[in-house]
Design a protein around this motif. Structure first.
Motif, PDB file in Angstrom:
ATOM      1  N   ALA A   1       1.765   5.698   5.708  1.00 29.72           N
ATOM      2  CA  ALA A   1       0.585   5.777   6.567  1.00 29.72           C
ATOM      3  C   ALA A   1      -0.377   6.855   6.096  1.00 29.72           C
ATOM      4  CB  ALA A   1       1.013   6.041   8.012  1.00 29.72           C
ATOM      5  N   ALA A   2       0.155   7.923   5.470  1.00 30.50           N
ATOM      6  CA  ALA A   2      -0.696   9.027   5.022  1.00 30.50           C
ATOM      7  C   ALA A   2      -1.367   8.750   3.676  1.00 30.50           C
ATOM      8  CB  ALA A   2       0.133  10.309   4.927  1.00 30.50           C
ATOM      9  N   ALA A   3      -0.926   7.714   2.947  1.00 28.38           N
ATOM     10  CA  ALA A   3      -1.517   7.402   1.633  1.00 28.38           C
ATOM     11  C   ALA A   3      -2.966   6.971   1.809  1.00 28.38           C
ATOM     12  CB  ALA A   3      -0.706   6.311   0.947  1.00 28.38           C
ATOM     13  N   ALA A   4      -3.885   7.678   1.113  1.00 33.68           N
ATOM     14  CA  ALA A   4      -5.313   7.412   1.278  1.00 33.68           C
ATOM     15  C   ALA A   4      -5.806   6.286   0.379  1.00 33.68           C
ATOM     16  CB  ALA A   4      -6.120   8.679   1.001  1.00 33.68           C
ATOM     17  N   ASP A   5      -5.088   5.991  -0.701  1.00 32.10           N
ATOM     18  CA  ASP A   5      -5.505   4.923  -1.602  1.00 32.10           C
ATOM     19  C   ASP A   5      -4.261   4.301  -2.218  1.00 32.10           C
ATOM     20  OD1 ASP A   5      -6.655   7.583  -3.699  1.00 32.10           O
ATOM     21  OD2 ASP A   5      -4.652   6.664  -3.702  1.00 32.10           O
ATOM     22  N   LEU A   6      -4.488   3.304  -3.060  1.00 29.51           N
ATOM     23  CA  LEU A   6      -3.373   2.559  -3.633  1.00 29.51           C
ATOM     24  C   LEU A   6      -2.561   3.405  -4.611  1.00 29.51           C
ATOM     25  CD1 LEU A   6      -5.118  -0.886  -4.219  1.00 29.51           C
ATOM     26  CD2 LEU A   6      -3.327  -0.365  -2.547  1.00 29.51           C
ATOM     27  N   ASP A   7      -3.199   4.344  -5.302  1.00 27.57           N
ATOM     28  CA  ASP A   7      -2.453   5.216  -6.205  1.00 27.57           C
ATOM     29  C   ASP A   7      -1.494   6.104  -5.435  1.00 27.57           C
ATOM     30  OD1 ASP A   7      -5.296   5.683  -8.445  1.00 27.57           O
ATOM     31  OD2 ASP A   7      -3.716   4.157  -8.425  1.00 27.57           O
ATOM     32  N   ALA A   8      -1.976   6.687  -4.313  1.00 27.62           N
ATOM     33  CA  ALA A   8      -1.104   7.521  -3.481  1.00 27.62           C
ATOM     34  C   ALA A   8       0.011   6.691  -2.866  1.00 27.62           C
ATOM     35  CB  ALA A   8      -1.929   8.210  -2.394  1.00 27.62           C
ATOM     36  N   LEU A   9      -0.314   5.451  -2.508  1.00 28.44           N
ATOM     37  CA  LEU A   9       0.706   4.578  -1.933  1.00 28.44           C
ATOM     38  C   LEU A   9       1.787   4.263  -2.967  1.00 28.44           C
ATOM     39  CD1 LEU A   9       1.613   2.921   0.529  1.00 28.44           C
ATOM     40  CD2 LEU A   9       0.296   0.999  -0.396  1.00 28.44           C
ATOM     41  N   HIS A  10       1.395   4.093  -4.203  1.00 28.71           N
ATOM     42  CA  HIS A  10       2.375   3.820  -5.255  1.00 28.71           C
ATOM     43  C   HIS A  10       3.331   5.002  -5.417  1.00 28.71           C
ATOM     44  CE1 HIS A  10       4.090   2.230  -8.941  1.00 28.71           C
ATOM     45  NE2 HIS A  10       3.858   3.394  -9.528  1.00 28.71           N
ATOM     46  N   GLU A  11       2.796   6.220  -5.377  1.00 29.91           N
ATOM     47  CA  GLU A  11       3.646   7.395  -5.487  1.00 29.91           C
ATOM     48  C   GLU A  11       4.634   7.462  -4.306  1.00 29.91           C
ATOM     49  OE1 GLU A  11       1.184  10.801  -5.836  1.00 29.91           O
ATOM     50  OE2 GLU A  11       0.284  10.198  -7.757  1.00 29.91           O
TER      51      GLU A  11
END
Length: 381
Positions: A33-43
């Protein structure tokens, strides 16, 4: 022998406690939920669903449990991992939708605006190479000289000490514009005939330069010339040539050799060198054929069967053009005192140079005007 531990309580395994499983699940969902973009979501995905994630490590602990305890622990971990994967998919779908909406706004194209229908072009590589060669010599103090392509026979032949019976002065080698002809055979010779030809080389520009200027004269003469050759992979009836003329007091073959070495290094890179082989030309004495060291193998293929070179046929040298000291008769014809001044000249075909520099195998590709040949060379100036 002791009996199996059937009373083993899986709750005692720290990683499999219900509160631990819930904590791992909640941390993963919060990270997504805290991931701001797809790159952060991947991490976050790697951290919470990868092989080294907390839930994955907890799942490995199930194997150490007794058989009757594995089912409950597996169910608890499976439910947690299912919730994590569901939260991950939902957040990914949300972020992709936001990205697509943003792209539609940031990269919007107004399709009502007019656009350029003509495709982008490019300079012809012959033009680019001609300018580059000229730049090399202009930097050395030479002047670019030009002359007419339809030339008087005196400028094209007589002033250059080319005898009246020379084979080049026949219709089999030269395009005559208004020569005296009978039954298709040329009958006029020399300047008295008043013949006009399509110039067979750019040497007439050298003659005109000597007539128009007082020595010292340093000129380079690029331009289009004409020969009665058939169009094939290595010949064309219309091609481009560049010639150089230097007339001054005290010039020698050593000056010519140094100029040639500088030219090939400027066009093909450091370490290139030239050699001169004796030859004969009516307008220079002594005359020579100029070779340059093979720009591909740099001579390393000579006598080396383990490293053959197709470009120079493992000879180590490539013929480039003719050169020599200006014949005193040419200087006299142009009103220059041969006892006071000397000079050197050389010339070569620009198409041949282009084929060397860019591995062009068929000269017809150069002259047929196909944009697929020209475009890769770009707009270099």
């Amino acid at each position: 022998m002791s009996a199996p531990n059937k009373s083993y309580d899986p709750v005692e395994v720290e990683a499999l406690k219900p509160e631990e499983i819930e904590r791992m699940r909640d941390e993963a969902i919060a990270a997504f939920a805290a991931a701001a973009d797809l790159d952060a979501l991947h991490e976050a995905k790697v951290a919470h669903t990868g092989d080294r994630s907390p839930l994955a490590l907890a799942n490995r602990e199930i194997g150490a449990l007794p058989p009757h305890a594995k089912a409950e622990a597996g169910k608890r971990v499976g439910q947690a991992r299912g919730a994590v994967n569901k939260a991950l998919a939902a957040r990914k779908e949300q972020l992709e939708a936001e990205r697509d909406a943003r792209v539609l706004v940031e990269e919007a194209v107004d399709v009502t605006l007019p656009y350029e229908r003509r495709p982008a072009g490019a300079r012809h590589p012959l033009t680019t190479l001609s300018d580059r060669i000229a730049d090399v010599f202009v930097a050395m103090g030479y002047e670019v000289a030009e002359g007419p392509e339809i030339e008087a026979e005196w400028f094209n032949f007589d002033a250059l000490n080319i005898a009246a019976d020379h084979p080049a002065r026949t219709m089999q080698d030269t395009f005559f514009v208004n020569a005296g002809q009978a039954n298709g055979r040329r009958v006029g010779t020399g300047s008295a005939s008043g013949d006009v030809v399509l110039r067979t080389h750019t040497s007439p520009v050298q003659v005109r330069s000597l007539l128009d200027r007082e020595p010292p004269v340093y000129v380079i003469c690029p331009g289009r010339v004409y020969r009665t050759d058939e169009l094939d992979a290595t010949h064309t009836p219309v091609f481009n040539q560049v010639e150089l003329l230097a007339v001054d007091e005290g010039l020698t073959m050593a000056d010519l050799k140094g100029t040639l070495d500088h030219m090939v290094q400027a066009l093909f890179g450091e370490g290139m060198r030239t050699r001169l082989r004796p030859n004969y030309f009516p307008f220079t004495e002594p005359s020579a054929e100029m070779d340059m060291v093979c720009y591909v193998c740099r001579g390393d293929s000579v006598g080396n069967p383990d490293r053959p070179c197709r470009t120079c046929s493992s000879e180590g040298w490539i013929e480039l053009g003719g050169c020599g000291m200006v014949n005193p008769r040419v200087l006299t014809a142009c009103g220059v005192d041969p006892d006071k001044y000397s000079g050197f000249a050389f010339g070569f075909g620009i198409e041949r140079m282009l084929m060397f520099r860019h591995n062009v195998e068929d000269m017809r590709d150069i002259v047929e005007g196909d944009v697929r040949f020209t475009l890769p060379f770009g707009m270099e100036i």
